[in-house]
Design an enzyme around this catalytic site. Structure first.
Site, PDB file in Angstrom:
ATOM      1  N   ARG A 128       0.840  -1.208   0.000  1.00 19.50           N
ATOM      2  CA  ARG A 128       0.000   0.000   0.000  1.00 19.50           C
ATOM      3  C   ARG A 128       0.873   1.255   0.000  1.00 19.50           C
ATOM      4  NH1 ARG A 128      -4.769  -0.370   4.277  1.00 19.50           N
ATOM      5  NH2 ARG A 128      -5.479   1.349   2.962  1.00 19.50           N
ATOM      6  N   ASP A 317     -15.019   4.577   1.588  1.00 16.92           N
ATOM      7  CA  ASP A 317     -15.277   3.327   2.308  1.00 16.92           C
ATOM      8  C   ASP A 317     -16.707   2.833   2.162  1.00 16.92           C
ATOM      9  OD1 ASP A 317     -13.043   3.750   5.187  1.00 16.92           O
ATOM     10  OD2 ASP A 317     -12.695   3.533   3.042  1.00 16.92           O
TER      11      ASP A 317
END
Ligand code: S3P
Ligand code: PEP
Length: 428
Positions: A128, A317
Site C-alpha cells: 500500500r 469506504d
C-alpha cells in the site's frame, strides 16, 4: 471463526436499533493525539479491533501508557507531552498489520520524534502507498530507509524535530498522507503548511483530522482552498468521546433499505464528524425513507431501490455497500471517483466486479469505479471471496443467500459483525 459463514435474508422486516462499534478513524486519531498530549486522556466509546489494537500496541512500545478497560471501549492514555520519547527495542519492528491509519499516522509521529524504529506490516500493507508521505517526512528532517521495495514498508525511521514550513503534495494516493502530516505538525519547530496542488482527496477525513487536532488544543485550520496550516502546540489531554463508526453503520442501515423494516443508529447523525454519516443521503436517493437528527439516523425500507449515479470520492469506504445495494436496485448504478480503492485492503474495484458477477450482475470496471447493471434475479448461494478485506465481507453479506469466505477478516474494524447478523436471524 469458521472458514466460511452462510448468510441469508432476515426472516422478516428488521425493526431494530443497531449500534456499530466506535469509529476506527476517530479512535486512531484520538489515540495518537492523546499520546502526544500533556496529561491524561480518557477516551470513551473506542473501537477495539485489529486496527486500533496495533495502534495501542505501537504507542505502548514508545513509552505511552494506554490502559484499556475490559472491553477496551474506554482507554486511559497517559500522554508524553510532546514527541514520543523512546522505543523499547529499535531492532524489533513495530507491526501495523494492514492498518493504513496506523501505518501513516505513526510514520509521521515517529519521524517527528527523537527515536529510531522499524515499521513493518502485512504483505498487503507492504503493497500500500507510502511514497509521498515518506518523502515529505524526509524533507522535514527525518532519515528514512526502506528495507524492502522503494518507498514502501518495511522502513527504518530515524526521527528528528520536523522543520515546519511548506509541504506541497500532488494528488496523494491516500488522504491519510495529509492527515498524518497534520497530526505530527504540533511537534514541529515552526508552523507546518500543507499545500494540496491538485485538490483535496476525501476532504471529510481531512476535516475530521482538523477537528480532532482542535479538540486536543492545536491551532489547526484551512488557510485557503486546499491549503492547511498547523502551528507548533503542546497538546492537552482530555476526556474524549468516540462516535459510532459511520462506515460500519452503512451495512446496518442498508439492511432496512434492502430487506425492509426500520433500522435506527443512535449516536450517529447530522452532527457527526465522519463523512460517511452522509451515506444515508445515498440510501434516500436510492429509494429508502431516511430520517437523520443531530445524533440519530433512521432508515426505513420502502420496498423499492433504484439505481443512481454516485460520486463517492468523499466517502470511499462506502463504495462496496453502494455496490451491493446496486445489486438489489431496479436499474443501473454508476459509482465513480474512487480510484483510491485500488490501494485499500484489496483492489476493491476488481474485487467488487468479480463478486458482483458471481451474483449475476453485469459490471463494467473503470479505473475509478464501476458500472453495475443488476440481474433480474440475484444468484443464490454464491460463494463470496473476501480477499482478506473486512468491507468485502460486510458489504456482500447484504447480497441475500450467500456464503462469505474468511468471515474473520471483519476483525479489522468490526469483530462482532456476524454476531449482529446472527442476532437478526441472518446466519445459518
Ligand atoms: O483518515 C482515515 O481515517 C481514513 C481515510 C481513508 O483512507 P484513504 O484516503 O486512503 O481512502 C479511508 O479509506 C480509511 O478507511 C480511513
Ligand atoms: C481503507 C480502509 O482502512 P485503512 O486505509 O485505514 O487500512 C478501510 O477501513 O476501508
Amino acid at each position: 471463526m469458521t472458514s466460511e459463514v452462510r448468510v441469508r435474508p432476515p426472516p422478516g422486516p428488521i425493526v431494530a436499533a443497531l449500534t456499530p462499534p466506535g469509529s476506527k478513524s476517530l479512535t486512531n486519531r484520538a489515540l495518537v493525539l492523546a499520546a502526544m498530549s500533556e496529561g491524561t486522556s480518557m477516551l470513551r466509546g473506542c473501537l477495539d479491533s485489529e486496527d486500533t489494537q496495533v495502534m495501542r500496541a505501537a504507542l505502548g512500545r514508545c513509552g505511552v501508557v494506554c490502559e484499556a478497560s475490559e472491553d477496551a471501549g474506554e482507554v486511559r492514555v497517559t500522554g508524553v507531552g510532546g514527541p514520543l520519547p523512546r522505543v523499547d527495542d529499535p531492532e524489533r519492528p513495530i507491526d501495523v498489520a494492514t492498518a493504513g491509519t496506523a501505518a501513516r499516522f505513526l510514520a509521521a509521529v515517529f519521524a517527528a520524534s527523537p527515536i529510531r524504529c522499524v515499521v513493518d506490516g502485512s504483505a498487503r500493507m507492504r503493497e500500500r502507498p507510502m511514497e509521498g508521505l515518506l518523502q515529505a517526512l524526509q524533507a522535514q528532517g527525518a532519515a528514512i530507509r526502506c528495507l524492502g521495495a522503494d518507498d514502501m514498508l518495511p522502513c527504518e525511521i530515524v526521527g528528528a524535530r520536523l522543520r515546519g514550513g511548506e509541504i506541497r503534495l500532488a494528488r496523494p494516493p491516500s488522504s491519510q498522507f495529509i492527515s498524518a502530516l497534520l497530526l505530527a505538525a504540533p511537534l514541529a519547530e515552526a508552523p507546518l503548511r500543507v499545500v494540496l496542488e491538485q485538490g483535496t482527496p476525501a476532504r471529510p477525513y481531512v476535516d475530521m483530522t482538523l477537528a480532532c487536532l482542535r479538540d486536543f488544543g492545536a491551532d489547526a485550520r484551512w488557510v485557503e482552498q486546499d491549503v492547511l496550516e498547523v502551528s507548533p502546540t503542546t497538546l492537552r489531554g482530555r476526556d474524549y468521546h468516540v462516535e459510532p463508526d459511520a462506515s460500519a453503520a452503512t451495512y446496518l442501515l442498508s439492511l432496512a433499505a434492502i430487506f425492509g423494516g426500520e433500522v435506527r443508529v443512535p449516536g450517529l447523525g447530522r452532527t457527526s464528524q465522519q463523512g460517511d454519516a452522509r451515506f444515508c443521503d445515498v440510501l434516500g436517493r436510492m429509494g429508502a425513507h431516511v430520517l437523520q437528527g443531530p445524533e440519530i439516523t433512521l432508515v426505513r425500507g420502502t420496498g423499492t431501490l433504484h439505481g443512481v449515479d454516485l460520486d463517492l470520492s468523499d466517502m470511499p469506504d462506502t463504495t462496496l455497500t453502494a455496490a451491493v445495494l446496486a445489486l438489489h436496485a431496479s436499474g443501473p448504478t454508476r459509482i465513480r471517483g474512487v480510484d483510491v480503492l485500488r490501494h485499500h485492503e484489496s483492489d476493491r474495484i476488481a474485487a467488487a466486479a468479480t463478486e458482483l458477477r458471481k451474483l449475476g450482475a453485469e459490471v463494467v470496471e473503470h479505473e475509478d469505479g464501476l458500472d453495475i447493471t443488476p440481474p433480474a434475479q440475484i444468484a443464490q448461494d454464491a460463494a463470496i471471496d473476501t480477499y482478506r478485506d473486512h468491507r468485502v465481507a460486510m458489504a456482500f453479506s447484504l447480497a441475500g443467500h450467500v456464503t462469505i469466505r474468511d468471515p474473520g477478516c471483519v476483525a479489522k474494524t468490526f469483530p462482532r459483525y456476524f454476531e449482529v447478523l446472527a442476532g437478526l436471524g441472518m446466519v445459518e
